[in-house]
Design a protein around this motif. Sequence first.
Motif, PDB file in Angstrom:
ATOM      1  N   ILE A 238      23.512  97.743  25.948  1.00 53.08           N
ATOM      2  CA  ILE A 238      24.190  97.916  27.234  1.00 53.08           C
ATOM      3  C   ILE A 238      24.094  96.614  28.013  1.00 53.08           C
ATOM      4  CG2 ILE A 238      24.364  99.320  29.320  1.00 53.08           C
ATOM      5  CD1 ILE A 238      22.786 101.491  27.899  1.00 53.08           C
ATOM      6  N   ALA A 239      25.200  96.232  28.613  1.00 58.67           N
ATOM      7  CA  ALA A 239      25.249  94.988  29.389  1.00 58.67           C
ATOM      8  C   ALA A 239      25.585  95.274  30.840  1.00 58.67           C
ATOM      9  CB  ALA A 239      26.286  94.036  28.803  1.00 58.67           C
ATOM     10  N   SER A 240      25.169  94.369  31.703  1.00 60.88           N
ATOM     11  CA  SER A 240      25.570  94.420  33.101  1.00 60.88           C
ATOM     12  C   SER A 240      27.036  94.020  33.217  1.00 60.88           C
ATOM     13  CB  SER A 240      24.709  93.456  33.922  1.00 60.88           C
ATOM     14  OG  SER A 240      25.293  93.214  35.185  1.00 60.88           O
ATOM     15  N   LYS A 241      27.843  94.869  33.823  1.00 65.22           N
ATOM     16  CA  LYS A 241      29.252  94.542  34.008  1.00 65.22           C
ATOM     17  C   LYS A 241      29.412  93.380  34.993  1.00 65.22           C
ATOM     18  CE  LYS A 241      33.734  96.841  34.449  1.00 65.22           C
ATOM     19  NZ  LYS A 241      34.360  95.869  35.361  1.00 65.22           N
ATOM     20  N   MET A 242      28.523  93.302  35.978  1.00 61.89           N
ATOM     21  CA  MET A 242      28.568  92.177  36.918  1.00 61.89           C
ATOM     22  C   MET A 242      28.384  90.863  36.180  1.00 61.89           C
ATOM     23  SD  MET A 242      26.417  93.469  40.222  1.00 61.89           S
ATOM     24  CE  MET A 242      26.861  94.945  41.130  1.00 61.89           C
ATOM     25  N   TRP A 243      27.405  90.855  35.264  1.00 58.82           N
ATOM     26  CA  TRP A 243      27.175  89.639  34.471  1.00 58.82           C
ATOM     27  C   TRP A 243      28.399  89.320  33.625  1.00 58.82           C
ATOM     28  CZ3 TRP A 243      26.674  89.843  28.976  1.00 58.82           C
ATOM     29  CH2 TRP A 243      26.425  88.592  28.380  1.00 58.82           C
ATOM     30  N   TYR A 244      28.913  90.314  32.919  1.00 57.47           N
ATOM     31  CA  TYR A 244      30.039  90.083  32.014  1.00 57.47           C
ATOM     32  C   TYR A 244      31.279  89.624  32.775  1.00 57.47           C
ATOM     33  CZ  TYR A 244      33.324  90.792  28.194  1.00 57.47           C
ATOM     34  OH  TYR A 244      34.295  90.597  27.237  1.00 57.47           O
ATOM     35  N   ASP A 245      31.540  90.273  33.915  1.00 63.08           N
ATOM     36  CA  ASP A 245      32.716  89.898  34.703  1.00 63.08           C
ATOM     37  C   ASP A 245      32.599  88.483  35.256  1.00 63.08           C
ATOM     38  OD1 ASP A 245      33.858  92.348  34.215  1.00 63.08           O
ATOM     39  OD2 ASP A 245      33.380  93.202  36.182  1.00 63.08           O
ATOM     40  N   GLY A 246      31.386  87.960  35.386  1.00 64.54           N
ATOM     41  CA  GLY A 246      31.188  86.613  35.903  1.00 64.54           C
ATOM     42  C   GLY A 246      31.290  85.523  34.853  1.00 64.54           C
TER      43      GLY A 246
END
Length: 324
Positions: free
Chosen positions: A234-242
């Motif tokens: 599972i990944a942080s969407k905030m991280w991925y979107d950045g």
Amino acid sequence: MKLKHIALAALMATASAASAEVKIALDGAPDPEVSGTYNWVMGFSEVLEKAGMKVREMPRDSVGNEAEKFDQLSTGLLELSLSDVRAIAQVDPFIYGLRLPYMFDDAAHMQRALADGSIFDRVNEAVADQDVMLLAIVPIGPSSGIITTDAAVRTPADMADLRMRALDDAQIALYKAWGSTGTVVPWGEVPAGLQTGVIDGYLNSPFVPISFGQTDFVKNFSDSRTIIPIRAVIASKMWYDGLSDAERSAVTEAIAAGNAATQAWLDEVSSTSLEALEEKGVTVQRLTDEERGAFRERSKQVYDSGLMPSDDVKVWTDLSDATR
């Protein structure tokens, strides 16, 4: 201001989400000889490091329990975690189809079904509001068998007097179908439960008793091949979107590398894992196809137990059949 907004502001204050550490919360010992998930981490990390993204491994439980890790992912304080599938299932129970007994022949079959069924797209749409993403499903090790302290299990009848550790209600239903009983026990309490007789065993990959140092009191393994033991990346969407387009491309490549590393390891250890148990003094019951079929037949009761909507069960069974 909400905590998520604070975390997002902190992330935006950095030059790039990828220029900071990419923290990965591990699920067990960092041992590539006995851990499918750590082989995934090594393959994944190698690609990211080559792309200039620094990876930091966080030891098991060092950033909290499953609920705490999920909260940190959703607020952008943690980038990735090898988590229990329940972390996703609490938002979208559909993913529990992966834990239906005898759904897949092996890990490669499971991965084909995940890809052909566009499962990641479906799940990520459902969990988007939690600000997390499911990146991969990773096998912990070879298919799960019945691990016990004393009893040698070759038939469901051999389990009649056993009390088994269960992950959840789904496994309790499975043990009931086999004529046994189950009780939910947190993983950290399993060693004491086995040694005091509170539980007689559990269901997991053959490497688990080795990697968690349990072979002094776990003495039998039955090769029932019931489910593929898995963790959810599972990944942080905030991280991925950045991430930049180039960085996202590197993440996609890294996921593929991690999956390939785990599958290569599984291909190598699927038979030798049983020998490794025997070297540790554990007796292995190598079931015949007929003996395994008795467990498979009884397990069908779980499909109709009401633990999952019948429509979801049909999606998974149809997908399994189409990719077999």
